[in-house]
Write an enzyme that holds these catalytic residues in place. Structure first.
Site, short mmCIF file in Angstrom:
data_model
loop_
_atom_site.label_atom_id
_atom_site.label_comp_id
_atom_site.label_asym_id
_atom_site.label_seq_id
_atom_site.Cartn_x
_atom_site.Cartn_y
_atom_site.Cartn_z
N GLY A 1 0.83 -1.21 0.00
CA GLY A 1 0.00 0.00 0.00
C GLY A 1 0.86 1.25 0.00
N ILE A 2 2.08 1.14 -0.54
CA ILE A 2 3.02 2.28 -0.49
C ILE A 2 2.54 3.47 -1.33
N LEU B 1 -0.27 -2.22 4.69
CA LEU B 1 -1.23 -1.12 4.55
C LEU B 1 -2.13 -1.30 3.33
N ALA B 2 -1.80 -2.26 2.47
CA ALA B 2 -2.59 -2.44 1.25
C ALA B 2 -4.00 -2.89 1.59
N SER C 1 -9.82 0.03 0.49
CA SER C 1 -10.03 0.74 1.76
C SER C 1 -11.30 1.58 1.79
N TYR D 1 -14.02 -9.23 -3.64
CA TYR D 1 -12.66 -8.72 -3.84
C TYR D 1 -12.12 -8.09 -2.55
N THR E 1 -8.63 -1.14 11.91
CA THR E 1 -9.42 0.09 11.74
C THR E 1 -10.53 0.25 12.78
N GLU F 1 -13.36 1.06 12.03
CA GLU F 1 -14.58 0.51 11.43
C GLU F 1 -14.98 -0.81 12.09
N TYR G 1 -16.26 -4.28 4.12
CA TYR G 1 -14.89 -3.83 4.43
C TYR G 1 -14.54 -4.16 5.89
N LYS H 1 -11.82 -6.71 7.48
CA LYS H 1 -10.76 -6.24 8.39
C LYS H 1 -10.85 -6.96 9.75
N HIS I 1 -7.87 9.04 9.70
CA HIS I 1 -6.79 10.04 9.65
C HIS I 1 -6.66 10.53 8.22
P1 NAP Z 1 -5.44 4.18 0.51
O1 NAP Z 1 -4.95 5.60 0.31
O2 NAP Z 1 -6.73 3.78 -0.10
O3 NAP Z 1 -4.27 3.21 -0.02
C1 NAP Z 1 -4.50 1.84 -0.21
C2 NAP Z 1 -3.25 1.22 -0.81
O4 NAP Z 1 -3.46 -0.20 -0.98
C3 NAP Z 1 -2.87 1.77 -2.20
O5 NAP Z 1 -1.47 1.84 -2.27
C4 NAP Z 1 -3.40 0.69 -3.13
O6 NAP Z 1 -2.72 0.64 -4.38
C5 NAP Z 1 -3.07 -0.56 -2.32
N1 NAP Z 1 -3.82 -1.75 -2.72
C6 NAP Z 1 -5.15 -1.89 -2.88
N2 NAP Z 1 -5.45 -3.14 -3.25
C7 NAP Z 1 -4.28 -3.82 -3.34
C8 NAP Z 1 -3.92 -5.14 -3.69
N3 NAP Z 1 -4.84 -6.03 -4.06
N4 NAP Z 1 -2.61 -5.49 -3.66
C9 NAP Z 1 -1.67 -4.60 -3.33
N5 NAP Z 1 -1.93 -3.31 -3.01
C10 NAP Z 1 -3.23 -2.93 -3.01
O7 NAP Z 1 -5.53 3.85 2.07
P2 NAP Z 1 -4.89 4.61 3.33
O8 NAP Z 1 -5.85 5.65 3.77
O9 NAP Z 1 -3.48 4.96 3.05
O10 NAP Z 1 -4.97 3.46 4.43
C11 NAP Z 1 -3.91 2.52 4.59
C12 NAP Z 1 -4.44 1.30 5.31
O11 NAP Z 1 -4.96 1.65 6.58
C13 NAP Z 1 -5.56 0.57 4.59
O12 NAP Z 1 -5.41 -0.81 4.86
C14 NAP Z 1 -6.83 1.08 5.27
O13 NAP Z 1 -7.86 0.13 5.17
C15 NAP Z 1 -6.32 1.25 6.69
N6 NAP Z 1 -6.95 2.30 7.49
C16 NAP Z 1 -7.04 3.57 7.03
C17 NAP Z 1 -7.58 4.56 7.83
C18 NAP Z 1 -7.67 5.99 7.37
O14 NAP Z 1 -8.40 6.75 8.00
N7 NAP Z 1 -6.92 6.40 6.36
C19 NAP Z 1 -8.01 4.23 9.13
C20 NAP Z 1 -7.89 2.92 9.57
C21 NAP Z 1 -7.34 1.96 8.75
P3 NAP Z 1 -3.16 1.58 -5.62
O15 NAP Z 1 -2.56 2.92 -5.36
O16 NAP Z 1 -2.59 0.87 -6.78
O17 NAP Z 1 -4.67 1.62 -5.61
O1 G4F Z 2 -14.61 9.43 4.46
P1 G4F Z 2 -15.37 8.16 4.55
O2 G4F Z 2 -15.64 7.44 3.28
O3 G4F Z 2 -14.60 7.26 5.60
P2 G4F Z 2 -15.03 5.98 6.47
O4 G4F Z 2 -16.20 5.29 5.92
O5 G4F Z 2 -15.12 6.44 7.88
O6 G4F Z 2 -13.76 5.02 6.27
C1 G4F Z 2 -12.45 5.54 6.37
O7 G4F Z 2 -12.02 5.47 7.71
C2 G4F Z 2 -11.94 4.13 8.25
C3 G4F Z 2 -11.49 4.26 9.71
O8 G4F Z 2 -12.62 4.40 10.54
C4 G4F Z 2 -10.95 3.34 7.42
F1 G4F Z 2 -10.84 2.07 7.93
C5 G4F Z 2 -11.41 3.28 5.98
O9 G4F Z 2 -10.41 2.61 5.21
C6 G4F Z 2 -11.55 4.71 5.46
O10 G4F Z 2 -10.27 5.30 5.41
O11 G4F Z 2 -16.79 8.44 5.24
C7 G4F Z 2 -16.90 9.06 6.51
C8 G4F Z 2 -18.37 9.36 6.81
C9 G4F Z 2 -19.30 8.14 6.60
O12 G4F Z 2 -20.21 8.08 7.66
C10 G4F Z 2 -20.05 8.45 5.32
O13 G4F Z 2 -21.35 7.91 5.23
O14 G4F Z 2 -18.82 10.34 5.87
C11 G4F Z 2 -20.09 9.97 5.39
N1 G4F Z 2 -20.30 10.61 4.09
C12 G4F Z 2 -21.28 11.53 3.84
N2 G4F Z 2 -21.23 11.88 2.55
C13 G4F Z 2 -19.61 10.40 2.96
C14 G4F Z 2 -20.19 11.20 1.98
N3 G4F Z 2 -18.54 9.61 2.70
C15 G4F Z 2 -18.04 9.62 1.43
N4 G4F Z 2 -16.94 8.87 1.15
N5 G4F Z 2 -18.60 10.38 0.43
C16 G4F Z 2 -19.69 11.18 0.66
O15 G4F Z 2 -20.17 11.85 -0.25
#
Ligand code: NAP
Ligand code: G4F
Length: 367
Positions: A8-9, A85-86, A89, A100, A131, A133, A155, A159, A185
């Site tokens: 997930g780099i 991290l991949a 998401s 998938y 997460t 979630e 999702y 997870k 974040h």
């Molecule tokens: P992101 O921006 O969506 O990045 C996801 C990464 O995973 C991308 O590099 C993507 O590659 C790669 N990926 C997706 N499917 C893959 C596969 N089949 N094989 C290899 N690589 C794959 O997510 P992020 O926000 O950085 O989050 C990083 C991790 O933390 C994720 O696992 C997410 O579920 C988890 N997480 C995120 C949050 C948050 O708030 N950001 C909170 C809790 C947990 P491509 O660039 O090619 O698509």
């Molecule tokens: O930004 P979101 O899509 O993030 P969500 O669903 O909280 O998930 C993110 O955080 C998780 C950690 O808790 C990660 F595990 C996950 O990989 C991802 O990074 O939505 C946040 C909230 C939701 O309640 C959604 O229903 O915003 C609400 N929302 C309202 N309007 C929307 C929209 N979300 C999106 N994406 N797009 C909208 O138009």
């Protein structure tokens, strides 16, 4: 020199973690997916530094659904630390592609752990991107490492498997494997379809006149939003702990999506008022004061898309989820006590960082 492998780099977190580990002197190996167009824009600034390319920064093609590829990568790299991290998401997208999502987010984690077991890399440490979630329909407020899980999307269910297979392999095979249960974040590098980035990008475009409206789903959902670089430092701290364990990283504050919208527009100099309820709710421009934000004021001549009385925010049920997570708020006191980790950036500052970055980008590029 320590060697790290990051999956997930190319994502938000992968890019920040790479910067952090390179700064700490690590050799960093990243897994990227083959794509029909460039997918490395978040790490190009690192990949183009020749001194890093020669010695300390390497990219490998791979995919979490390809077991033999993961085995080969582990045999070749023999990493001291793996950051998994991949993931697919996006929560809403997981309802469309649940199979998938499970293949990557659940079984991908298992494939990796099994590869560690089979290659006999006994001292490799493994970080799993778990997460908030997992808490879904929350059973306790605030959520801690002890709060029972109740996932609300394909999702989150995938997870959940990832979380428990980490715990199981840790107990069964004595593998050093830890879960970081990270609350939302965000950053200027956040994907454009997550709500925070969708908001800051749309507000900037609306100001400049390249977009009419911001259309969102559930405005009342509450999230505990922190600043991504701090959380990536926390991932590293989790793997430096003397024993493998699971940690919540969160700010301890929660805000609605509506508040995020309100603060974004306000930061850019526009006050909104809200009318109606549910799918009929709208955000209307009440006043404009561009002098409030130096960046906006400096580019005032570009601001021609907005007038008092305009409806700039609308709701569409298309963005609702079949099952929603209404409230998340984390308690990261265990991480503070055992790792010395604490979120520093406050909600309003996070909104400011993202709004300023998107306004700059939109003003520079014109879209
Ligand atoms: P992101 O921006 O969506 O990045 C996801 C990464 O995973 C991308 O590099 C993507 O590659 C790669 N990926 C997706 N499917 C893959 C596969 N089949 N094989 C290899 N690589 C794959 O997510 P992020 O926000 O950085 O989050 C990083 C991790 O933390 C994720 O696992 C997410 O579920 C988890 N997480 C995120 C949050 C948050 O708030 N950001 C909170 C809790 C947990 P491509 O660039 O090619 O698509
Ligand atoms: O930004 P979101 O899509 O993030 P969500 O669903 O909280 O998930 C993110 O955080 C998780 C950690 O808790 C990660 F595990 C996950 O990989 C991802 O990074 O939505 C946040 C909230 C939701 O309640 C959604 O229903 O915003 C609400 N929302 C309202 N309007 C929307 C929209 N979300 C999106 N994406 N797009 C909208 O138009």
């Amino acid at each position: 020199m320590k060697r790290a492998l990051i999956t997930g780099i190319t994502g938000q977190d992968g890019s920040y973690l790479t910067e952090i580990l390179l700064d700490k002197g690590y050799e960093v190996h990243g897994v990227i997916r083959r794509s029909s167009s460039f997918n490395t824009k978040r790490i190009d600034h690192l990949y183009n530094q020749e001194e890093l390319l020669d010695h300390r920064f390497f990219l490998h093609y791979g995919d979490l659904v390809d077991t033999s590829n993961l085995n080969r990568l582990l045999e070749k790299i023999e990493p001291d630390e793996i950051y998994n991290l991949a993931a697919q998401s996006h929560v809403k997208v997981s309802f469309e592609i649940p199979d998938y999502t499970a293949q990557v987010d659940a079984l991908g984690t298992l494939r990796f752990l099994d590869a560690i077991r089979e290659t006999g890399l006994k001292s490799t440490k493994f970080y799993q991107a778990s997460t908030s979630e997992l808490y879904g329909k929350v059973q306790e407020v605030p959520q801690t490492e002890k709060t029972p899980f109740y996932p609300r999307s394909p999702y989150a269910v995938a997870k959940l498997y990832g979380y428990w297979i980490i715990v199981n392999y840790r107990e069964a095979y004595n593998i050093y494997a830890s879960n970081g249960i990270l609350f939302n974040h965000e950053s200027p590098r956040r994907g454009e379809t997550f709500v925070t980035r969708k908001i800051t990008r749309a507000a900037s475009r609306i100001l400049i006149g390249t977009q009419d409206k911001l259309v969102l789903g559930n405005l009342s959902a509450k999230r505990d939003w922190g600043y991504a670089p701090e959380y990536c430092e926390g991932m590293w701290q989790i793997l430096q702990h003397d024993k493998a364990d699971d940690f919540v990283l969160a700010t301890g504050e929660t805000h609605t999506v509506r508040e995020f919208v309100q603060h974004t527009f306000s930061k850019l100099g526009v006050e909104l008022e809200w009318k109606g309820e549910g799918a009929k709710e709208t955000g209307i421009v009440k006043s404009i004061d561009l002098e409030r934000n130096k960046k906006v004021f400096a580019k005032k001549d570009l601001v021609n898309g907005i007038t008092v009385g305009d409806t700039v925010v609308e709701v569409s049920p298309n963005y609702y989820r079949p099952t929603e997570v209404e409230l998340l708020i984390g308690d990261s006191s265990k991480a503070e006590k055992e790792l010395g980790w604490k979120a520093k950036t406050k909600f309003e500052d996070l909104v400011g960082i993202m709004a300023d970055a998107d306004f700059d980008l939109v003003a520079r590029k014109g879209y």
